[in-house]
Design a protein around this motif. Structure first.
Motif, PDB file in Angstrom:
ATOM      1  N   ASP A 229      26.517 -39.003  41.250  1.00 24.58           N
ATOM      2  CA  ASP A 229      26.661 -39.821  41.836  1.00 24.58           C
ATOM      3  C   ASP A 229      28.053 -40.865  41.236  1.00 24.58           C
ATOM      4  OD1 ASP A 229      25.926 -42.153  40.303  1.00 24.58           O
ATOM      5  OD2 ASP A 229      23.826 -41.646  40.978  1.00 24.58           O
ATOM      6  N   ALA A 230      28.470 -41.180  42.250  1.00 19.40           N
ATOM      7  CA  ALA A 230      29.355 -42.513  42.352  1.00 19.40           C
ATOM      8  C   ALA A 230      28.904 -43.012  41.135  1.00 19.40           C
ATOM      9  CB  ALA A 230      29.684 -43.593  43.917  1.00 19.40           C
ATOM     10  N   GLU A 231      27.905 -43.907  40.698  1.00 18.76           N
ATOM     11  CA  GLU A 231      28.024 -44.507  40.006  1.00 18.76           C
ATOM     12  C   GLU A 231      27.831 -44.039  38.618  1.00 18.76           C
ATOM     13  OE1 GLU A 231      23.440 -46.976  38.655  1.00 18.76           O
ATOM     14  OE2 GLU A 231      23.750 -46.089  40.081  1.00 18.76           O
ATOM     15  N   MET A 232      27.762 -42.853  38.575  1.00 19.50           N
ATOM     16  CA  MET A 232      27.353 -41.900  37.024  1.00 19.50           C
ATOM     17  C   MET A 232      28.986 -41.292  37.304  1.00 19.50           C
ATOM     18  SD  MET A 232      26.458 -38.405  36.108  1.00 19.50           S
ATOM     19  CE  MET A 232      27.026 -37.582  34.619  1.00 19.50           C
ATOM     20  N   ALA A 233      29.788 -41.250  38.104  1.00 13.47           N
ATOM     21  CA  ALA A 233      31.344 -41.348  37.873  1.00 13.47           C
ATOM     22  C   ALA A 233      31.965 -42.419  36.834  1.00 13.47           C
ATOM     23  CB  ALA A 233      32.039 -41.091  38.969  1.00 13.47           C
ATOM     24  N   GLU A 234      31.719 -43.499  37.465  1.00  5.65           N
ATOM     25  CA  GLU A 234      32.120 -45.201  36.731  1.00  5.65           C
ATOM     26  C   GLU A 234      31.691 -44.736  35.578  1.00  5.65           C
ATOM     27  OE1 GLU A 234      30.342 -47.841  39.267  1.00  5.65           O
ATOM     28  OE2 GLU A 234      31.924 -47.566  40.825  1.00  5.65           O
ATOM     29  N   VAL A 235      30.406 -44.333  35.243  1.00  8.52           N
ATOM     30  CA  VAL A 235      29.718 -44.469  33.607  1.00  8.52           C
ATOM     31  C   VAL A 235      30.843 -43.241  33.186  1.00  8.52           C
ATOM     32  CG1 VAL A 235      28.315 -43.460  32.062  1.00  8.52           C
ATOM     33  CG2 VAL A 235      27.210 -44.991  34.033  1.00  8.52           C
ATOM     34  N   CYS A 236      31.311 -42.067  33.646  1.00 12.98           N
ATOM     35  CA  CYS A 236      32.280 -40.820  33.231  1.00 12.98           C
ATOM     36  C   CYS A 236      33.816 -41.752  33.130  1.00 12.98           C
ATOM     37  CB  CYS A 236      32.114 -39.923  33.770  1.00 12.98           C
ATOM     38  SG  CYS A 236      30.049 -39.267  33.965  1.00 12.98           S
ATOM     39  N   ARG A 258      31.223 -36.416  47.160  1.00 13.40           N
ATOM     40  CA  ARG A 258      32.397 -37.038  48.004  1.00 13.40           C
ATOM     41  C   ARG A 258      32.661 -38.941  47.599  1.00 13.40           C
ATOM     42  NH1 ARG A 258      31.491 -32.688  51.788  1.00 13.40           N
ATOM     43  NH2 ARG A 258      29.947 -34.223  52.502  1.00 13.40           N
ATOM     44  N   ASP A 259      31.407 -38.885  47.215  1.00 14.93           N
ATOM     45  CA  ASP A 259      31.385 -40.556  47.010  1.00 14.93           C
ATOM     46  C   ASP A 259      31.918 -40.530  45.326  1.00 14.93           C
ATOM     47  OD1 ASP A 259      30.551 -41.393  49.638  1.00 14.93           O
ATOM     48  OD2 ASP A 259      28.735 -41.602  49.131  1.00 14.93           O
ATOM     49  N   ALA A 260      31.269 -39.577  44.697  1.00 18.01           N
ATOM     50  CA  ALA A 260      32.099 -39.759  43.389  1.00 18.01           C
ATOM     51  C   ALA A 260      33.513 -39.111  42.854  1.00 18.01           C
ATOM     52  CB  ALA A 260      31.196 -38.662  42.347  1.00 18.01           C
ATOM     53  N   LEU A 261      34.343 -38.487  43.598  1.00 18.88           N
ATOM     54  CA  LEU A 261      35.420 -38.064  43.870  1.00 18.88           C
ATOM     55  C   LEU A 261      35.713 -39.371  44.251  1.00 18.88           C
ATOM     56  CD1 LEU A 261      37.742 -36.087  43.508  1.00 18.88           C
ATOM     57  CD2 LEU A 261      37.494 -35.271  46.189  1.00 18.88           C
TER      58      LEU A 261
END
Length: 325
Positions: A229-236, A258-261
């Protein structure tokens, strides 16, 4: 019955034949290759594909992809045989780079054996892979397979080690130890050879991130078919991990993707097909191939609120940087 009368049985037979023909035509259309999309103006790379699982020849697939602006592909191996094929294909074709590994579901298959059958979620009665039955090889079998991946990873045309990681969708508790051991070994191989690490992460986000932190991720790490998700995308993003988005970002129920992208840094975003799987809308359910990358690129540009050329330029540069070519 006069000569002008119609036989009801003949009518019904003709109707049934017509219905059967229409059903067969509909089925054929459903499984037919989608049409060529409008070419991209800026060439891009398909960061993750399986040409060995697609119809037609490699040359045909590459020519079709190049005709719409997909000029580079990363061919990914999932077992020893597929990894050898990936390395051989990359050596034979300009514009093809290889990644080699034991898929997360291959590791427990090697160690514990495989009852065979279609891959299924735990408890559904299938095996760990789409391959046939296999006798257990134990820890020695896994060591031997990893040694071959290590050998292949040293080849110059091999730009990545993967797809490796964890998959808790198809492997139950009995296979987790083999998966994690294999994952840690692949991380070490990638770092020692200076190759990108390509991660398969399915229903295992927390443990994948944990293992990467414990082992120390390679300088270039790619989350293939990003599924967080978006939160994990920020971690990455904070860790500098690349996130590669596939055709499922176009699916109706993929709002989380799409939120993550939308929040992923532009310099860390890649695009892939994972072909023949994950065909983008409106062709979902039909066979995927590298030539359909433009469909996903345009959907990604819409999500990010940017123009197609700007995104394609970033995708091409990011993929080259991620895989070191």
């Amino acid at each position: 019955m006069s000569s002008t009368d119609t036989d009801p049985n003949a009518v019904r037979g003709a109707e049934a034949a017509g219905a059967d023909k229409a059903a067969k035509a509909a089925k054929a259309a459903k499984h037919a290759a989608p049409p060529l999309p409008e070419p991209l103006r800026v060439p891009v790379a398909d960061s993750h594909t399986h040409l060995d699982m697609q119809s037609g020849t490699v040359g045909e697939a590459l020519a079709k992809a190049a005709s719409v602006g997909v000029t580079t592909v990363v061919q990914v191996g999932c077992d020893v045989k597929g990894s050898r094929w990936a390395a051989e294909t990359a050596a034979a074709y300009t514009g093809v780079h290889a990644a080699v590994a034991l898929h997360p579901n291959e590791a427990p298959r090697i160690v514990h054996g495989d009852p065979g059958g279609t891959s299924q979620p735990p408890g559904a009665g299938g095996g760990w892979s789409r391959q046939g039955a296999r006798e257990p090889g134990g820890a020695a079998g896994l060591d031997a397979a990893l040694a071959e991946i290590d050998r292949l990873a040293a080849l110059p045309q091999v730009k990545g080690v993967g797809e490796t990681g964890l998959d808790y969708f198809r492997t139950g508790p009995e296979g987790k130890e083999a998966q994690e051991r294999s994952f840690r070994a692949h991380i070490e191989i990638a770092k020692r050879h200076g190759k990108a690490l390509v991660i398969h992460d399915r229903d295992a986000h927390a443990d994948v991130l944990r293992v990467l932190k414990e082992e120390g991720a390679p300088e270039r790490t790619v989350f293939h078919c990003y599924s967080g998700d978006a939160e994990m995308a920020e971690v990455c993003a904070r860790a500098g991990y690349f996130m590669s988005f596939a055709g499922n970002v176009t699916f109706k129920n993929a709002g989380q993707l799409r939120d993550a992208l939308a929040v992923a840094p532009p310099e860390l975003v890649l695009v892939e097909t994972d072909a023949p799987f994950l065909t983008p809308v409106p062709y979902r359910g039909r066979p995927n191939a590298p030539y359909l990358v433009p469909v996903t690129v345009r959907a990604m540009a819409a999500v990010r609120g940017t123009d197609e050329d700007t995104l394609a330029t970033a995708l091409a540069a990011n993929t080259a940087r991620a895989f070191g070519y």
